[in-house]
Scaffold this motif. Structure first.
Motif, PDB file in Angstrom:
ATOM      1  N   THR A 161      -7.653   2.482  -7.655  1.00 34.82           N
ATOM      2  CA  THR A 161      -7.231   2.112  -6.307  1.00 34.82           C
ATOM      3  C   THR A 161      -6.111   3.025  -5.832  1.00 34.82           C
ATOM      4  OG1 THR A 161      -7.783  -0.187  -6.769  1.00 34.82           O
ATOM      5  CG2 THR A 161      -6.386   0.221  -4.869  1.00 34.82           C
ATOM      6  N   SER A 162      -6.228   3.506  -4.596  1.00 39.22           N
ATOM      7  CA  SER A 162      -5.168   4.280  -3.962  1.00 39.22           C
ATOM      8  C   SER A 162      -4.985   3.755  -2.546  1.00 39.22           C
ATOM      9  CB  SER A 162      -5.501   5.771  -3.935  1.00 39.22           C
ATOM     10  OG  SER A 162      -6.598   6.029  -3.089  1.00 39.22           O
ATOM     11  N   ALA A 163      -3.800   4.011  -1.992  1.00 40.95           N
ATOM     12  CA  ALA A 163      -3.520   3.517  -0.644  1.00 40.95           C
ATOM     13  C   ALA A 163      -4.470   4.145   0.367  1.00 40.95           C
ATOM     14  CB  ALA A 163      -2.063   3.812  -0.276  1.00 40.95           C
ATOM     15  N   PHE A 164      -4.758   5.441   0.219  1.00 39.35           N
ATOM     16  CA  PHE A 164      -5.644   6.118   1.164  1.00 39.35           C
ATOM     17  C   PHE A 164      -7.047   5.530   1.113  1.00 39.35           C
ATOM     18  CE2 PHE A 164      -8.665   9.539   2.179  1.00 39.35           C
ATOM     19  CZ  PHE A 164      -8.264   9.824   3.479  1.00 39.35           C
ATOM     20  N   ARG A 165      -7.571   5.306  -0.090  1.00 38.63           N
ATOM     21  CA  ARG A 165      -8.908   4.733  -0.231  1.00 38.63           C
ATOM     22  C   ARG A 165      -8.939   3.310   0.313  1.00 38.63           C
ATOM     23  NH1 ARG A 165      -9.344   5.217  -5.247  1.00 38.63           N
ATOM     24  NH2 ARG A 165     -10.417   7.214  -5.307  1.00 38.63           N
ATOM     25  N   LEU A 166      -7.874   2.557   0.096  1.00 32.78           N
ATOM     26  CA  LEU A 166      -7.805   1.190   0.597  1.00 32.78           C
ATOM     27  C   LEU A 166      -7.860   1.165   2.124  1.00 32.78           C
ATOM     28  CD1 LEU A 166      -7.372  -1.743  -0.535  1.00 32.78           C
ATOM     29  CD2 LEU A 166      -4.971  -1.434   0.012  1.00 32.78           C
TER      30      LEU A 166
ATOM     31  N   THR B 180       0.807  -1.219   0.000  1.00 31.41           N
ATOM     32  CA  THR B 180       0.000   0.000   0.000  1.00 31.41           C
ATOM     33  C   THR B 180       0.842   1.272   0.000  1.00 31.41           C
ATOM     34  OG1 THR B 180      -0.120  -0.018   2.433  1.00 31.41           O
ATOM     35  CG2 THR B 180      -1.878  -1.148   1.227  1.00 31.41           C
ATOM     36  N   ARG B 181       2.164   1.127   0.188  1.00 32.23           N
ATOM     37  CA  ARG B 181       3.083   2.265   0.266  1.00 32.23           C
ATOM     38  C   ARG B 181       2.671   3.244   1.367  1.00 32.23           C
ATOM     39  NH1 ARG B 181       2.547   3.746  -6.126  1.00 32.23           N
ATOM     40  NH2 ARG B 181       2.319   1.589  -6.846  1.00 32.23           N
ATOM     41  N   ASN B 182       2.214   2.702   2.476  1.00 32.75           N
ATOM     42  CA  ASN B 182       1.719   3.531   3.567  1.00 32.75           C
ATOM     43  C   ASN B 182       1.979   2.819   4.886  1.00 32.75           C
ATOM     44  OD1 ASN B 182      -0.084   4.909   5.495  1.00 32.75           O
ATOM     45  ND2 ASN B 182      -0.931   5.908   3.679  1.00 32.75           N
TER      46      ASN B 182
END
Length: 362
Positions: free
Chosen positions: A176-181, A117-119
């Motif tokens: 898809t984005s890391a924040f939304r995930l 997720t790079r987060n």
């Protein structure tokens, strides 16, 4: 500075090697050659000492008093006190080894999902995969009344995978984005938590107490009978995870960079999700939910080793193992399950991480 003299011209100065500030330890054999950062080796050695020290201290804790010297004699002297050897080897050593196994598995799973997720908030605790595994085990234990390790492991794996598919399906609308995930995962986690609570209040008190005891996350009653199959499954998953240690850091740079280097982004993500959920399911089926280790261990390891990615297999696993072994020693002193200690410490760490993320964006 040295110089080379070409065949018919002036000397060409050689530029000195560029120093990037990292020291490496190189090794070379007839078949293999490589290098590893010196700092990483020092950190791994220090973490191994922490695990060893905390593990030996845990062997002295319990209702039956065993001194530190008696523990050492029980380990190295077969002719020592048989009662002490029984307490150390049959009752307490499996607990310490299970703490190491659970910590390593949870930390590796957290490293996989945080890299994916790079987060730093993209751990299975936050995005709901751990809660999905817990929900699957609850259904198997309470509804189907199947309480063996194999059935609980199957329930945890299926529950975690279905939760992962649901989260990715809901988060993929519009890209898809890391924040939304993470946001979708928090919502799904809350929904599954509510369903789990609804199941517990509709069953008998005995079943609810059994599920609540398991849900606190404890390794106190685990022995070699549970350790052997869990260690075997973990070894298989670890071997399958090794290719991800090179692919996921490349995938962090983007799908285009990964494709340019010959990495199939879709296949890598699918394998990462399956293996990450399998690691969570392995721990959840055996010990129940042990929260926040998957969140904290990769970030602590990354800061200790000054790595660019949370996907560092050995230091990440050693960090997770050290956290769980130390937490279990504290849990024995406080006479509470280890999951209570990790939740307490992990909650403080999560608050600090959220504050740091907000301050960085402000």
């Amino acid at each position: 500075m040295t110089a080379q003299q070409p065949a018919g011209g002036a000397a060409i100065p050689q530029r000195p090697a560029v120093d990037f500030g990292r020291r490496y330890i190189t090794f070379e054999t007839p078949r293999f050659a490589g290098r590893t950062p010196r700092r990483t080796m020092i950190v791994c050695a220090a973490l191994a000492l922490v695990i060893l020290g905390a593990g030996l201290a845990s062997l002295t804790l319990g209702a039956y008093e065993v001194s530190f010297g008696a523990v050492i004699r029980a380990i190295f002297d077969p002719a020592s006190d048989p009662d002490a050897r029984q307490v150390v080897f049959e009752w307490r050593l499996p607990r310490v080894l299970f703490a190491v196994l659970c910590g390593a598995a949870l930390a590796l799973s957290g490293g996989i999902f945080q890299s994916l997720t790079r987060n730093p908030l993209g751990s299975p605790d936050i995005i709901g995969f751990g809660v999905g595994a817990q929900f699957g085990v609850t259904l198997v234990m309470i509804v189907l009344e199947l309480n063996t390790y194999l059935w609980k492991a199957s329930g945890a794996l299926v529950g975690g995978l279905l939760t992962a598919l649901l989260v990715y399906a809901l988060a993929s609308k519009g890209g898809t984005s890391a924040f939304r995930l993470i946001i979708v995962g928090i919502g799904v986690s809350a929904g599954l938590g509510a369903l789990t609570s609804w199941i517990l209040i509709t069953v008998s008190v005995e079943k609810a107490m059994m599920a609540a005891t398991w849900g606190a996350g404890s390794i106190a009653s685990l022995g070699f009978d549970q350790l052997a199959p869990a260690a075997l499954v973990f070894a298989v998953i670890l071997v399958l995870t090794l290719p991800l240690t090179r692919r996921l850091p490349v995938l962090e740079m983007g799908d285009d960079a990964a494709a340019a280097l010959g990495i199939d982004a879709g296949r890598t993500r699918f394998a990462a999700v399956v293996l990450g959920v399998a690691l969570i399911a392995l721990v959840t089926a055996a010990a129940g939910p042990i929260s926040f280790i998957a969140l904290a261990a990769p970030q602590i390891s990354q800061r200790l080793t000054r790595s660019n990615s949370p996907m560092g297999t050995l230091p990440v696993m050693l960090t997770g193992a050290a956290l769980v072994v130390v937490s279990d020693a504290v849990a024995q002193l406080a006479t509470v399950p280890v999951g209570v200690v990790t939740v307490s410490v992990g909650g403080i760490y999560l608050a600090w991480l959220l504050a740091a993320q907000y301050a960085r964006r402000a």
